[in-house]
Design a protein around this motif. Sequence first.
Motif, short mmCIF file in Angstrom:
data_model
loop_
_atom_site.label_atom_id
_atom_site.label_comp_id
_atom_site.label_asym_id
_atom_site.label_seq_id
_atom_site.Cartn_x
_atom_site.Cartn_y
_atom_site.Cartn_z
N LEU A 89 -2.49 2.75 4.93
CA LEU A 89 -1.14 2.19 4.92
C LEU A 89 -0.70 2.12 3.46
CD1 LEU A 89 -1.56 -0.71 7.50
CD2 LEU A 89 -0.38 1.45 7.88
N VAL A 90 0.49 2.67 3.17
CA VAL A 90 0.96 2.71 1.78
C VAL A 90 2.33 2.05 1.67
CG1 VAL A 90 1.62 4.23 -0.15
CG2 VAL A 90 -0.37 4.80 1.25
N TRP A 91 2.46 1.19 0.65
CA TRP A 91 3.73 0.58 0.29
C TRP A 91 4.15 1.14 -1.07
CZ3 TRP A 91 -0.23 -1.72 2.71
CH2 TRP A 91 0.00 -2.58 3.79
N GLY A 92 5.40 1.51 -1.24
CA GLY A 92 5.82 1.97 -2.57
C GLY A 92 6.80 3.13 -2.52
N MET B 11 0.23 9.94 -4.00
CA MET B 11 0.57 8.58 -4.42
C MET B 11 1.48 8.61 -5.66
SD MET B 11 -1.21 6.81 -2.24
CE MET B 11 -1.32 5.13 -2.86
N GLU B 12 2.25 7.53 -5.85
CA GLU B 12 3.10 7.40 -7.03
C GLU B 12 2.78 6.10 -7.75
OE1 GLU B 12 7.26 8.06 -6.19
OE2 GLU B 12 6.88 10.07 -5.42
N HIS B 13 3.34 5.97 -8.98
CA HIS B 13 3.03 4.84 -9.84
C HIS B 13 3.34 3.50 -9.16
CE1 HIS B 13 2.18 2.75 -13.49
NE2 HIS B 13 3.41 2.34 -13.68
N GLU B 14 2.36 2.58 -9.20
CA GLU B 14 2.46 1.21 -8.68
C GLU B 14 2.59 1.14 -7.16
OE1 GLU B 14 5.45 -0.79 -11.04
OE2 GLU B 14 4.03 -1.15 -12.66
N ASP B 15 2.08 2.18 -6.45
CA ASP B 15 1.97 2.11 -4.98
C ASP B 15 0.85 1.14 -4.61
OD1 ASP B 15 3.99 3.88 -4.54
OD2 ASP B 15 2.74 5.51 -3.75
N VAL B 16 0.96 0.58 -3.41
CA VAL B 16 -0.10 -0.29 -2.89
C VAL B 16 -0.71 0.41 -1.67
CG1 VAL B 16 -0.63 -2.52 -1.80
CG2 VAL B 16 0.98 -2.42 -3.71
N ILE B 17 -2.03 0.45 -1.60
CA ILE B 17 -2.71 1.14 -0.49
C ILE B 17 -3.71 0.23 0.23
CG2 ILE B 17 -4.50 2.12 -2.02
CD1 ILE B 17 -4.42 4.64 -0.24
N SER C 252 8.14 1.21 4.24
CA SER C 252 6.92 0.47 3.90
C SER C 252 6.55 -0.51 5.01
CB SER C 252 7.13 -0.31 2.60
OG SER C 252 7.25 0.57 1.52
N PRO C 253 5.29 -0.55 5.43
CA PRO C 253 4.22 0.38 5.06
C PRO C 253 4.33 1.67 5.89
CG PRO C 253 3.37 -1.25 6.58
CD PRO C 253 4.81 -1.60 6.35
N GLN C 254 3.86 2.76 5.33
CA GLN C 254 3.83 4.04 6.05
C GLN C 254 2.38 4.44 6.28
OE1 GLN C 254 6.41 7.14 4.50
NE2 GLN C 254 5.09 8.75 5.34
N ARG C 255 2.11 4.90 7.50
CA ARG C 255 0.75 5.35 7.84
C ARG C 255 0.59 6.79 7.35
NH1 ARG C 255 -2.18 4.46 13.67
NH2 ARG C 255 -3.76 6.08 13.48
N VAL C 256 -0.43 7.03 6.51
CA VAL C 256 -0.59 8.36 5.90
C VAL C 256 -2.03 8.85 6.01
CG1 VAL C 256 1.29 7.99 4.22
CG2 VAL C 256 -1.07 7.41 3.59
N GLY C 257 -2.20 10.15 5.74
CA GLY C 257 -3.53 10.77 5.75
C GLY C 257 -4.05 11.00 4.34
#
Length: 364
Positions: free
Chosen positions: A334-337, A353-359, A343-348
Amino acid sequence: MGILEKISEIEKEIARTQKNKATEYHLGLLKAKLAKYRAQLLEPSKSAAGKGEGFDVMKSGDARVALIGFPSVGKSTFLSLMTSTASEAASYEFTTLTCIPGVIEYKGANIQLLDLPGIIEGAAQGKGRGRQVIAVARTSDVVIMMLDATKGEVQRLLLEKELESVGIRLNKNKPNIYFKPKKGGGISFNSTVPLTQCSEKLVQLILHEYKMFNAEILFREDCSPDDFIDVIVGNRVYMPCLYVYNKIDQISMEEVDRLARQPHSVVISCGMKLNLDYLLETLWEYLALTCIFTKKRGQRPDFSDAIILRKGASVEHVCHQIHRTLTSQFKYALVWGTSTKYSPQRVGLTHNMEHEDVIQIVKK
């Protein structure tokens, strides 16, 4: 005649030769010979092994930045200001005689900054401690070239020439040329774009100089003979460089403005602590680092401890950074950013990723 004398002779002949259509093959051959002799010069002699004090410093932190420049331009003062390391600074030349490391703590990253001894003209030929300094610079992610603003462009041009001669290419991209030596079949030459600087005949002459008679070559961009020689030699280092002009408190505002507007340039004053924040911001951009924050299920994100990765890193890189076995147990994340549509998005694993993302990683 020694290698240094041969290099000097070829450099003089290149300077004497008038550039036109008739002399381009001659110049190409001279450049190939020059590159060959310079490569021989850089090979460490066996007799020199095991002598002298240690110079290189073990790589540590998230990135490495080499601080190079002529003596007395303010490198040691800069290191002392940016890090907690005290490097001896004085108004006389060659105060620093060995490599002094420091750590810049910025945006959660530890950036290793190396204060290298001052380079002098002829460093590539081994004058001063030039060769060792340049060898350490080759292992860095970014070079900060410290220059004296009161001396204009003179220092910059001399240093660029020294680094160029040992295969360090500053702020340049790798030439887009496919080159593969073969055991037979002669030379196969093709290009996908019209070539204005290099011809098939010149490419063959350069290859013959290196005693190569079978190879496959494809030019994907309009490159010069110098670029083609770099591809043949294959040990060139392409790295970003920041030109930092120190002592701006000693020159006019017009001159400061002119220097600041040049590409890849930052103006500072270590003595008066001017513009150091902007320099750090620019350095961060050149290093292309990203901070990723982790989050446990049902808890708030941990903003005190970031994972530092290169720009363009994927979820898989984050997993490897946490633990090498994590990818085999990975189910989804799950990624926020800013890298997500919502947000949050379910990803593989392949999600970038980008700067200051939360995982938050969910295991099987």
